[in-house]
Design a protein around this motif. Structure first.
Motif, PDB file in Angstrom:
ATOM      1  N   ALA A  81       3.549   4.516  -3.382  1.00 44.35           N
ATOM      2  CA  ALA A  81       1.999   3.861  -3.487  1.00 44.35           C
ATOM      3  C   ALA A  81       0.990   5.023  -3.375  1.00 44.35           C
ATOM      4  N   LEU A  82       1.333   5.946  -2.598  1.00 46.05           N
ATOM      5  CA  LEU A  82       0.162   6.973  -2.572  1.00 46.05           C
ATOM      6  C   LEU A  82      -0.015   7.549  -3.746  1.00 46.05           C
ATOM      7  N   PRO A  83      -1.137   7.824  -4.341  1.00 45.85           N
ATOM      8  CA  PRO A  83      -1.364   8.666  -5.588  1.00 45.85           C
ATOM      9  C   PRO A  83      -1.064   9.952  -5.508  1.00 45.85           C
ATOM     10  N   PRO A  84      -0.287  10.696  -6.348  1.00 43.24           N
ATOM     11  CA  PRO A  84      -0.062  12.062  -6.251  1.00 43.24           C
ATOM     12  C   PRO A  84      -1.250  13.006  -6.251  1.00 43.24           C
ATOM     13  N   GLY A  85      -1.120  14.123  -5.829  1.00 41.01           N
ATOM     14  CA  GLY A  85      -2.272  14.977  -5.717  1.00 41.01           C
ATOM     15  C   GLY A  85      -3.066  15.186  -4.695  1.00 41.01           C
ATOM     16  N   GLY A  86      -3.087  14.689  -3.479  1.00 43.16           N
ATOM     17  CA  GLY A  86      -4.032  14.833  -2.305  1.00 43.16           C
ATOM     18  C   GLY A  86      -5.313  14.050  -2.590  1.00 43.16           C
ATOM     19  N   GLY A  87      -6.079  14.136  -1.600  1.00 47.34           N
ATOM     20  CA  GLY A  87      -7.390  13.473  -1.374  1.00 47.34           C
ATOM     21  C   GLY A  87      -7.799  13.124   0.142  1.00 47.34           C
ATOM     22  N   LEU A  88      -8.478  12.023   0.121  1.00 45.91           N
ATOM     23  CA  LEU A  88      -9.035  11.757   1.354  1.00 45.91           C
ATOM     24  C   LEU A  88      -8.587  10.276   1.848  1.00 45.91           C
ATOM     25  N   LEU A  89      -7.792  10.009   2.783  1.00 43.91           N
ATOM     26  CA  LEU A  89      -7.460   9.044   3.381  1.00 43.91           C
ATOM     27  C   LEU A  89      -8.331   8.328   4.568  1.00 43.91           C
ATOM     28  N   ILE A  90      -9.071   7.423   4.094  1.00 39.22           N
ATOM     29  CA  ILE A  90      -9.925   6.616   5.328  1.00 39.22           C
ATOM     30  C   ILE A  90      -8.961   5.380   5.944  1.00 39.22           C
ATOM     31  N   SER A  91      -8.833   5.690   6.907  1.00 40.99           N
ATOM     32  CA  SER A  91      -8.133   4.435   8.086  1.00 40.99           C
ATOM     33  C   SER A  91      -9.109   3.718   8.615  1.00 40.99           C
ATOM     34  N   VAL A 127      -8.187   6.845  -0.791  1.00 34.65           N
ATOM     35  CA  VAL A 127      -7.383   5.861  -0.675  1.00 34.65           C
ATOM     36  C   VAL A 127      -8.053   4.992   0.898  1.00 34.65           C
ATOM     37  N   LEU A 128      -8.383   3.884   0.908  1.00 32.61           N
ATOM     38  CA  LEU A 128      -8.557   3.125   2.112  1.00 32.61           C
ATOM     39  C   LEU A 128      -7.394   2.357   2.748  1.00 32.61           C
ATOM     40  N   THR A 129      -7.315   2.357   3.816  1.00 31.69           N
ATOM     41  CA  THR A 129      -5.935   1.801   4.325  1.00 31.69           C
ATOM     42  C   THR A 129      -6.252   1.156   5.810  1.00 31.69           C
ATOM     43  N   VAL A 168     -10.962   5.577  -6.228  1.00 29.31           N
ATOM     44  CA  VAL A 168     -10.929   4.839  -4.963  1.00 29.31           C
ATOM     45  C   VAL A 168     -10.046   3.482  -4.805  1.00 29.31           C
ATOM     46  N   GLN A 169      -9.062   3.658  -4.042  1.00 30.47           N
ATOM     47  CA  GLN A 169      -8.545   2.245  -4.000  1.00 30.47           C
ATOM     48  C   GLN A 169      -7.959   1.908  -2.705  1.00 30.47           C
ATOM     49  N   ALA A 170      -7.572   0.462  -2.301  1.00 29.68           N
ATOM     50  CA  ALA A 170      -7.377   0.237  -1.139  1.00 29.68           C
ATOM     51  C   ALA A 170      -5.756   0.047  -1.071  1.00 29.68           C
ATOM     52  N   ILE A 171      -4.910   0.367  -0.325  1.00 30.40           N
ATOM     53  CA  ILE A 171      -3.503   0.317   0.029  1.00 30.40           C
ATOM     54  C   ILE A 171      -3.195  -0.127   1.676  1.00 30.40           C
ATOM     55  N   ALA A 172      -2.694  -1.119   1.632  1.00 25.76           N
ATOM     56  CA  ALA A 172      -2.140  -1.579   3.182  1.00 25.76           C
ATOM     57  C   ALA A 172      -1.423  -0.598   3.779  1.00 25.76           C
ATOM     58  N   ALA A 173      -1.812  -0.422   5.222  1.00 23.93           N
ATOM     59  CA  ALA A 173      -1.184   0.689   6.019  1.00 23.93           C
ATOM     60  C   ALA A 173       0.324   0.259   6.165  1.00 23.93           C
ATOM     61  N   GLY A 174       0.787  -0.852   5.937  1.00 24.07           N
ATOM     62  CA  GLY A 174       2.226  -1.202   6.219  1.00 24.07           C
ATOM     63  C   GLY A 174       2.796  -0.700   4.741  1.00 24.07           C
TER      64      GLY A 174
END
Length: 401
Positions: A113-123, A72-74, A98-104
């Motif tokens: 909003a956050l997909p279940p299961g864990g992963g990499l969050l790219i801020s 997820v890119l935020t 891979v998806q983009a989700i606003a930080a707000g």
């Protein structure tokens, strides 16, 4: 009041402004933004080289080992639009969703909003000091431990780069200090963040990608030198609305370019970003004789066929004041007498990500000259309303419903 018609008619291109005395650039309120737009070709090559440095290469590979199940890119504002530019290309190279989700959105509704299961969050962040930047990371470190964190930022001294040193789930990639734009609006920071993010999936390791960045830099340098005058001229056409069109990741570029126009004109030009195909589903009704249409054309021939169909439809319906068309090898039959065609000759892109930087750079130049034409100051166009870094606000417990 137009700078081109009042302060000096000589300032009708980037080169003319760059040749002006620094004191005059400061008086016009454009010194920082002008420098930061013009430095992009050089800083792109610096970012491409940074991604290949041994320490950064090891850092990137560590964050992708084991391969995350998803990413997820935020970010906020321009930064989330950077994420929208990056996401489609990064999904192809990583081979994971891979998806983009606003930080707000993550700050207030991360559980839904956050997909279940864990992963990499790219801020993604220019300063890394906005309240959402660390607020989201803090919240997920505490409540979503299966997520690893990679921050891409332009500010080595920002909280996003410094606050998590020693936390094994967090890594920060800090770009060249020149990209930490001083202007209120993000220009070189935006494009370099997109470039760094698009190289994460392995593209940066390939020699042909490095060659592509060099071609991009040369191509955009030519646009700055040879076509900024045409963009300045169309910026003086008196339009009150601007519609930006893009397909796939270029929708993120369209949103960023629309935001640049909105910010730099202090809202005096109303903007909208949409996909070419989405324009037909209602938004086309907003196009009138005072609307500029800015079209970011896809390098994919199949996608561009849809885009050309839409442009021809606008011709038939006589919608819009004029158009700015951006792409390589633009068909002559879609270029009207009042249009500006920014042909990215020699780019020869083999991926969708690199052309987006050229799209955004054209959008920056157009907004820059429209601001000046309206008598504004690009470095600080919204005095008393916006600040370079969003002011602190309270973070409330219990968010993430």
């Amino acid at each position: 009041m137009s700078i081109l018609g009042n302060k000096s008619k000589a300032f009708d291109s980037l080169a003319a402004l760059a040749a002006a005395a620094p004191a005059l650039q400061r008086e016009l309120g454009c010194a920082d933004t002008l420098r930061e737009i013009l430095q992009q070709p050089a800083t792109w090559q610096a970012t491409a080289a940074l991604l290949r440095e041994p320490s950064v290469l090891a850092q990137r590979r560590a964050m992708l080992t084991p391969r995350p199940a998803q990413a997820v890119l935020t970010g906020s504002g321009s930064s989330i639009y950077a994420g929208e530019c990056i996401a489609p290309d990064l999904q192809q190279t990583l081979g994971v969703p891979v998806q983009a989700i606003a930080a707000g959105t993550l700050l207030t509704h991360w559980r839904g909003a956050l997909p279940p299961g864990g992963g990499l969050l790219i801020s993604i962040a220019r300063s890394g000091d906005s309240p959402e930047s660390t607020g989201v990371v803090d919240q997920l470190l505490a409540h979503a431990p299966d997520w690893r964190h990679l921050a891409i930022t332009c500010n080595a001294g920002g909280r996003l780069a410094t606050q998590y040193r020693g936390e094994p789930r967090c890594v920060a990639l800090v770009l060249d200090e020149r990209t930490n734009d001083r202007s209120l609006v993000m220009t070189s920071s935006f494009t370099n963040l997109v470039l760094a993010g698009s190289g994460l999936g392995g593209r940066a390791d390939a020699a042909d990608w490095q060659d592509g960045v060099r071609r991009l830099a040369s191509c955009v340098q030519r646009v700055f030198e040879r076509q900024s005058g045409a963009l300045a001229a169309i910026a003086n056409r008196g339009f009150e609305r601007a519609v930006y069109l893009g397909s796939g990741g270029a929708l993120g570029a369209a949103r960023e370019a629309a935001l640049k126009m909105l910010e730099m004109t202090g809202g005096r030009v109303h903007t909208m970003a949409e996909t070419f195909l989405g324009l037909r589903h209602g938004p086309m009704s907003s196009l009138d004789a005072d609307t500029l249409v800015v079209a970011f054309l896809s390098p994919d021939p199949a996608v561009r066929a849809y885009e050309y169909d839409l442009l021809r439809e606008l011709d038939r319906k006589r919608l819009g004041l004029a158009r700015v068309l951006v792409g390589e090898g633009i068909g002559a039959d879609v270029i009207g007498a009042q249009d500006v065609a920014v042909d990215l000759g020699g780019l020869a892109a083999d991926d969708d990500a690199l052309p987006l930087l050229a799209d955004v750079a054209v959008g920056q130049v157009l907004a820059f000259f429209r601001c000046l034409a309206l008598g504004g100051k690009p470095d600080a166009p919204a005095q008393g309303v916006l600040t370079r870094v969003v002011e602190s606000f309270a973070l409330h417990a219990g968010g993430g419903a």
